[in-house]
Write a protein that holds these residues in place. Structure first.
Motif, PDB file in Angstrom:
ATOM      1  N   UNK A   1      63.535  28.073  43.143  1.00  0.00           N
ATOM      2  CA  UNK A   1      63.921  26.960  44.158  1.00  0.00           C
ATOM      3  C   UNK A   1      64.129  27.236  45.503  1.00  0.00           C
ATOM      4  N   UNK A   2      64.969  28.187  45.737  1.00  0.00           N
ATOM      5  CA  UNK A   2      65.523  28.488  47.197  1.00  0.00           C
ATOM      6  C   UNK A   2      64.071  29.087  47.783  1.00  0.00           C
ATOM      7  N   UNK A   3      63.477  30.161  47.379  1.00  0.00           N
ATOM      8  CA  UNK A   3      62.260  30.680  47.623  1.00  0.00           C
ATOM      9  C   UNK A   3      61.094  29.781  47.866  1.00  0.00           C
ATOM     10  N   UNK A   4      60.920  28.531  47.050  1.00  0.00           N
ATOM     11  CA  UNK A   4      60.166  27.737  47.454  1.00  0.00           C
ATOM     12  C   UNK A   4      60.412  26.640  48.793  1.00  0.00           C
ATOM     13  N   UNK A   5      61.816  26.306  48.782  1.00  0.00           N
ATOM     14  CA  UNK A   5      62.043  25.527  49.988  1.00  0.00           C
ATOM     15  C   UNK A   5      61.851  26.571  51.257  1.00  0.00           C
ATOM     16  N   UNK A   6      62.353  27.683  51.211  1.00  0.00           N
ATOM     17  CA  UNK A   6      62.163  28.499  52.188  1.00  0.00           C
ATOM     18  C   UNK A   6      60.536  28.668  52.638  1.00  0.00           C
ATOM     19  N   UNK A   7      59.677  28.889  51.557  1.00  0.00           N
ATOM     20  CA  UNK A   7      58.176  28.654  52.026  1.00  0.00           C
ATOM     21  C   UNK A   7      57.955  27.390  52.742  1.00  0.00           C
TER      22      UNK A   7
ATOM     23  N   UNK B   1      54.954  25.800  58.177  1.00  0.00           N
ATOM     24  CA  UNK B   1      54.505  25.065  59.075  1.00  0.00           C
ATOM     25  C   UNK B   1      54.542  25.949  60.680  1.00  0.00           C
ATOM     26  N   UNK B   2      55.719  26.856  60.545  1.00  0.00           N
ATOM     27  CA  UNK B   2      55.866  27.624  61.576  1.00  0.00           C
ATOM     28  C   UNK B   2      54.821  28.875  61.875  1.00  0.00           C
ATOM     29  N   UNK B   3      54.484  29.169  60.886  1.00  0.00           N
ATOM     30  CA  UNK B   3      53.355  30.407  60.621  1.00  0.00           C
ATOM     31  C   UNK B   3      52.029  29.723  60.981  1.00  0.00           C
ATOM     32  N   UNK B   4      51.745  28.582  60.619  1.00  0.00           N
ATOM     33  CA  UNK B   4      50.670  27.897  60.745  1.00  0.00           C
ATOM     34  C   UNK B   4      50.474  27.772  62.386  1.00  0.00           C
ATOM     35  N   UNK B   5      51.760  27.186  62.873  1.00  0.00           N
ATOM     36  CA  UNK B   5      51.753  26.869  64.419  1.00  0.00           C
ATOM     37  C   UNK B   5      51.439  27.956  65.296  1.00  0.00           C
ATOM     38  N   UNK B   6      52.026  29.226  64.772  1.00  0.00           N
ATOM     39  CA  UNK B   6      51.590  30.415  65.574  1.00  0.00           C
ATOM     40  C   UNK B   6      50.509  30.912  65.451  1.00  0.00           C
ATOM     41  N   UNK B   7      49.778  30.995  64.420  1.00  0.00           N
ATOM     42  CA  UNK B   7      48.365  31.426  64.103  1.00  0.00           C
ATOM     43  C   UNK B   7      47.490  30.492  64.780  1.00  0.00           C
ATOM     44  N   UNK B   8      47.651  29.217  64.886  1.00  0.00           N
ATOM     45  CA  UNK B   8      46.756  28.218  65.542  1.00  0.00           C
ATOM     46  C   UNK B   8      46.914  28.427  67.376  1.00  0.00           C
ATOM     47  N   UNK B   9      48.118  28.834  67.541  1.00  0.00           N
ATOM     48  CA  UNK B   9      48.416  29.020  69.038  1.00  0.00           C
ATOM     49  C   UNK B   9      47.431  30.357  69.381  1.00  0.00           C
ATOM     50  N   UNK B  10      47.535  31.479  68.654  1.00  0.00           N
ATOM     51  CA  UNK B  10      46.814  32.509  68.771  1.00  0.00           C
ATOM     52  C   UNK B  10      45.417  32.200  69.038  1.00  0.00           C
ATOM     53  N   UNK B  11      44.818  31.502  68.151  1.00  0.00           N
ATOM     54  CA  UNK B  11      43.422  30.993  68.031  1.00  0.00           C
ATOM     55  C   UNK B  11      43.059  30.583  69.339  1.00  0.00           C
ATOM     56  N   UNK B  12      43.835  29.394  69.976  1.00  0.00           N
ATOM     57  CA  UNK B  12      43.726  28.676  71.094  1.00  0.00           C
ATOM     58  C   UNK B  12      43.650  29.615  72.132  1.00  0.00           C
ATOM     59  N   UNK B  13      44.853  30.571  72.135  1.00  0.00           N
ATOM     60  CA  UNK B  13      44.660  31.550  73.230  1.00  0.00           C
ATOM     61  C   UNK B  13      43.560  32.508  73.331  1.00  0.00           C
ATOM     62  N   UNK B  14      43.113  32.568  72.240  1.00  0.00           N
ATOM     63  CA  UNK B  14      41.649  33.785  72.103  1.00  0.00           C
ATOM     64  C   UNK B  14      40.403  32.792  72.627  1.00  0.00           C
ATOM     65  N   UNK B  15      40.439  31.425  72.300  1.00  0.00           N
ATOM     66  CA  UNK B  15      39.303  30.789  72.971  1.00  0.00           C
ATOM     67  C   UNK B  15      39.543  30.466  74.227  1.00  0.00           C
ATOM     68  N   UNK B  16      40.459  30.211  74.862  1.00  0.00           N
ATOM     69  CA  UNK B  16      40.815  30.134  76.292  1.00  0.00           C
ATOM     70  C   UNK B  16      40.481  31.469  76.941  1.00  0.00           C
TER      71      UNK B  16
END
Length: 59
Positions: free
Chosen positions: A14-20, A25-40
């Motif tokens: 349960x703790x590991x599930x909540x941690x995930x 969302x933070x990991x997804x946001x970072x990956x999205x920012x990297x992708x946008x930076x590469x496109x720019x």
């Protein structure tokens, strides 16, 4: 496996599930920012190369 071990395992999962759920969302946001930076960067590089290859047309 007795009841105490089973409860410990369920608690750990349960703790590991909540941690995930919190971290995902933070990991997804970072990956999205990297992708946008590469496109720019690609767009800026494309502008630099296209502006250097322009042919001067007589007026």
């Amino acid at each position: 496996m007795d009841t105490t071990q089973l409860q410990g395992l369920i608690g750990t999962l349960a703790v590991l599930g909540l941690l995930a759920l919190v971290v995902l969302p933070a990991i997804i946001g970072v990956v999205h920012d990297w992708r946008v930076d590469r496109q720019i960067e690609r767009a800026a590089e494309g502008r630099r190369t296209s502006s250097s290859h322009r042919i001067a047309r007589p007026a």
